[in-house]
Design a protein around this motif. Structure first.
Motif, PDB file in Angstrom:
ATOM      1  N   GLN A 166       0.723  -1.428  -0.121  1.00  0.00           N
ATOM      2  CA  GLN A 166      -0.116  -0.037   0.156  1.00  0.00           C
ATOM      3  C   GLN A 166       0.844   1.392   0.068  1.00  0.00           C
ATOM      4  N   PRO A 167       0.619   1.927  -1.150  1.00  0.00           N
ATOM      5  CA  PRO A 167       1.600   3.411  -1.090  1.00  0.00           C
ATOM      6  C   PRO A 167       0.938   4.570  -0.097  1.00  0.00           C
ATOM      7  N   TYR A 168       1.502   5.224   0.419  1.00  0.00           N
ATOM      8  CA  TYR A 168       0.971   6.376   1.241  1.00  0.00           C
ATOM      9  C   TYR A 168       1.636   7.827   0.773  1.00  0.00           C
ATOM     10  N   GLN A 169       0.789   8.731   0.658  1.00  0.00           N
ATOM     11  CA  GLN A 169       1.306   9.978   0.225  1.00  0.00           C
ATOM     12  C   GLN A 169       1.626  10.884   1.527  1.00  0.00           C
ATOM     13  N   VAL A 170       2.773  11.581   1.651  1.00  0.00           N
ATOM     14  CA  VAL A 170       3.092  12.244   2.832  1.00  0.00           C
ATOM     15  C   VAL A 170       2.908  13.673   2.389  1.00  0.00           C
ATOM     16  N   LEU A 171       1.711  14.467   2.889  1.00  0.00           N
ATOM     17  CA  LEU A 171       1.774  16.025   2.557  1.00  0.00           C
ATOM     18  C   LEU A 171       2.720  16.993   3.086  1.00  0.00           C
ATOM     19  N   ASN A 223       2.135  19.052   5.251  1.00  0.00           N
ATOM     20  CA  ASN A 223       1.616  19.380   6.706  1.00  0.00           C
ATOM     21  C   ASN A 223       1.924  18.204   7.557  1.00  0.00           C
ATOM     22  N   LEU A 224       2.697  17.094   6.817  1.00  0.00           N
ATOM     23  CA  LEU A 224       3.054  15.747   7.435  1.00  0.00           C
ATOM     24  C   LEU A 224       1.770  14.937   7.989  1.00  0.00           C
ATOM     25  N   SER A 225       0.751  15.189   7.187  1.00  0.00           N
ATOM     26  CA  SER A 225      -0.396  14.385   7.205  1.00  0.00           C
ATOM     27  C   SER A 225      -0.155  13.304   6.275  1.00  0.00           C
ATOM     28  N   VAL A 226      -0.689  12.012   6.469  1.00  0.00           N
ATOM     29  CA  VAL A 226      -0.570  10.688   5.633  1.00  0.00           C
ATOM     30  C   VAL A 226      -1.916  10.382   4.988  1.00  0.00           C
ATOM     31  N   GLN A 227      -1.994  10.122   3.789  1.00  0.00           N
ATOM     32  CA  GLN A 227      -2.963   9.608   2.895  1.00  0.00           C
ATOM     33  C   GLN A 227      -2.671   8.363   1.977  1.00  0.00           C
ATOM     34  N   ALA A 228      -3.565   7.442   2.135  1.00  0.00           N
ATOM     35  CA  ALA A 228      -3.423   6.202   1.359  1.00  0.00           C
ATOM     36  C   ALA A 228      -3.837   6.642  -0.023  1.00  0.00           C
ATOM     37  N   VAL A 229      -3.090   6.076  -1.095  1.00  0.00           N
ATOM     38  CA  VAL A 229      -3.231   6.331  -2.453  1.00  0.00           C
ATOM     39  C   VAL A 229      -3.607   4.945  -3.290  1.00  0.00           C
ATOM     40  N   ASN A 247       6.014  12.816  -2.719  1.00  0.00           N
ATOM     41  CA  ASN A 247       6.897  12.282  -1.373  1.00  0.00           C
ATOM     42  C   ASN A 247       5.826  11.216  -0.640  1.00  0.00           C
ATOM     43  N   GLY A 248       6.407  10.086  -0.310  1.00  0.00           N
ATOM     44  CA  GLY A 248       5.494   8.960   0.181  1.00  0.00           C
ATOM     45  C   GLY A 248       6.362   8.012   0.851  1.00  0.00           C
ATOM     46  N   CYS A 249       5.586   6.768   0.957  1.00  0.00           N
ATOM     47  CA  CYS A 249       6.144   5.611   1.607  1.00  0.00           C
ATOM     48  C   CYS A 249       5.214   4.319   1.096  1.00  0.00           C
ATOM     49  N   ASN A 250       5.935   3.418   0.730  1.00  0.00           N
ATOM     50  CA  ASN A 250       5.136   2.069   0.389  1.00  0.00           C
ATOM     51  C   ASN A 250       5.178   1.377   1.742  1.00  0.00           C
ATOM     52  N   THR A 292       6.906   9.776   9.518  1.00  0.00           N
ATOM     53  CA  THR A 292       5.427  10.044   9.499  1.00  0.00           C
ATOM     54  C   THR A 292       4.488   8.778   9.277  1.00  0.00           C
ATOM     55  N   THR A 293       4.954   8.241   8.181  1.00  0.00           N
ATOM     56  CA  THR A 293       4.071   7.079   7.900  1.00  0.00           C
ATOM     57  C   THR A 293       4.051   5.706   8.684  1.00  0.00           C
ATOM     58  N   ALA A 294       5.227   5.464   9.237  1.00  0.00           N
ATOM     59  CA  ALA A 294       5.607   4.562  10.487  1.00  0.00           C
ATOM     60  C   ALA A 294       4.536   4.858  11.565  1.00  0.00           C
ATOM     61  N   SER A 295       4.590   6.165  11.747  1.00  0.00           N
ATOM     62  CA  SER A 295       3.723   6.454  13.260  1.00  0.00           C
ATOM     63  C   SER A 295       2.262   6.428  13.024  1.00  0.00           C
ATOM     64  N   TRP A 296       2.049   6.600  11.708  1.00  0.00           N
ATOM     65  CA  TRP A 296       0.535   6.640  10.954  1.00  0.00           C
ATOM     66  C   TRP A 296       0.042   5.265  11.143  1.00  0.00           C
ATOM     67  N   VAL A 297       0.929   4.272  10.502  1.00  0.00           N
ATOM     68  CA  VAL A 297       0.354   2.838  10.277  1.00  0.00           C
ATOM     69  C   VAL A 297       0.537   2.215  11.881  1.00  0.00           C
ATOM     70  N   PHE A 298       1.633   2.237  12.460  1.00  0.00           N
ATOM     71  CA  PHE A 298       1.762   1.577  13.845  1.00  0.00           C
ATOM     72  C   PHE A 298       0.939   1.915  14.973  1.00  0.00           C
TER      73      PHE A 298
END
Length: 207
Positions: free
Chosen positions: A119-124, A126-132, A140-143, A176-182
Motif C-alpha cells: 500500500q503506497p502512502y502520500q506524505v503531504l 503538513n506531514l499528514s498521511v494519505q493512502a493512495v 513524497n511518500g512511503c510504501n 510519519t508513515t510508520a507513526s500513522w501505520v503503527f
C-alpha cells in the motif's frame, strides 16, 4: 538512481493471522484486493549485507546501503533499524537479457518466491498521511508492505516500509508513515534484532 529510507523486519514461518488481519483492515484502502505474486532471484553475497543484486521480472536491480540511520521506535510494540539505500535499475527492451533461465543452474543465485500486499502512502506538506492508489503519482511518500516468502524452500515473512521522494524529506516520510501505520498495531513486538534488509536475511537462511 532511486534513494529510499527503509525499515524491514524478517521472521521465519508464515504471517501470523492477527498481523495479516491488522494489515488488511488498517493499511489497505482496498481490503478485497488480491496479493501480488512473483519470483525473484538474488545473488547470494555472504558477509556482504550492504549490497543486494537481483533479477526481477526481466529487470536487473542493484541496491547499495548508503547509511545506517539508527533504531527508530513507535509506541511500545515496534522498534526497527532504519537504513538508507540507493537502487539502480537496468531494463532490456528486447527481453533477451536478464532471464531467470540463464541462471537456473547456478547455486550462486537464490530463488525467492513472494506473495505480497503493498500500500503506497502520500506524505503531504503538513506531514499528514494519505493512502493512495498504486498507480497514482506522488512526490513524497512511503510504501508499506507485508510479504509471505519462500526462500530455497524455507518459509519466512516480512513487514517493510520504504520511503521515497526528495532526499531532505526521506526521514520525515518514513517516520510519519510508520507513526500513522503503527498507531493501530497491537501484534507481537517487532524488534530491532529482527530488523534488516534482504542481503542479511539471505545470509541467515542460506548459511
Amino acid at each position: 538512481m532511486l534513494t529510499t529510507n527503509e525499515l524491514r523486519w524478517f521472521y521465519p514461518g508464515t504471517i501470523p493471522e492477527d498481523i495479516e488481519f491488522w494489515f488488511q483492515q488498517n493499511c489497505l484502502i482496498d481490503q478485497m484486493r488480491s496479493p501480488q505474486e512473483r519470483e525473484d532471484r538474488y545473488l547470494y553475497t555472504p558477509e556482504c549485507d550492504y549490497l543486494g543484486i537481483k533479477l526481477r521480472q526481466g529487470r536487473f536491480e542493484v541496491k547499495w546501503r548508503k547509511a545506517e540511520l539508527g533504531v527508530l521506535r513507535f509506541g511500545e510494540f515496534v522498534e526497527g533499524k532504519a537504513e538508507k539505500w540507493g537502487k539502480w535499475l537496468c531494463d532490456d527492451p528486447t527481453k533477451e537479457s536478464f532471464q531467470l533461465a540463464q541462471i537456473s543452474d547456478s547455486s550462486s543465485w537464490v530463488n525467492v518466491q513472494k506473495v505480497r500486499y503493498s500500500q503506497p502512502y502520500q506524505v503531504l506538506s503538513n506531514l499528514s498521511v494519505q493512502a493512495v492508489a498504486a498507480n497514482e503519482h506522488i512526490t513524497n511518500g512511503c510504501n508499506v508492505e507485508i510479504t509471505q516468502l519462500i526462500i530455497q524452500e524455507h518459509t519466512w515473512w516480512s513487514l517493510a516500509l520504504e520511503a521515497f521522494g526528495e532526499d531532505a524529506c526521506l526521514m520525515d516520510n518514513l517516520r510519519t508513515t510508520a507513526s500513522w501505520v503503527f498507531n493501530t498495531y497491537q501484534g507481537a513486538k517487532l524488534l530491532a534484532v529482527n530488523s534488516y534488509a534482504y542481503p542479511h536475511c539471505l545470509s541467515l537462511v542460506c548459511r
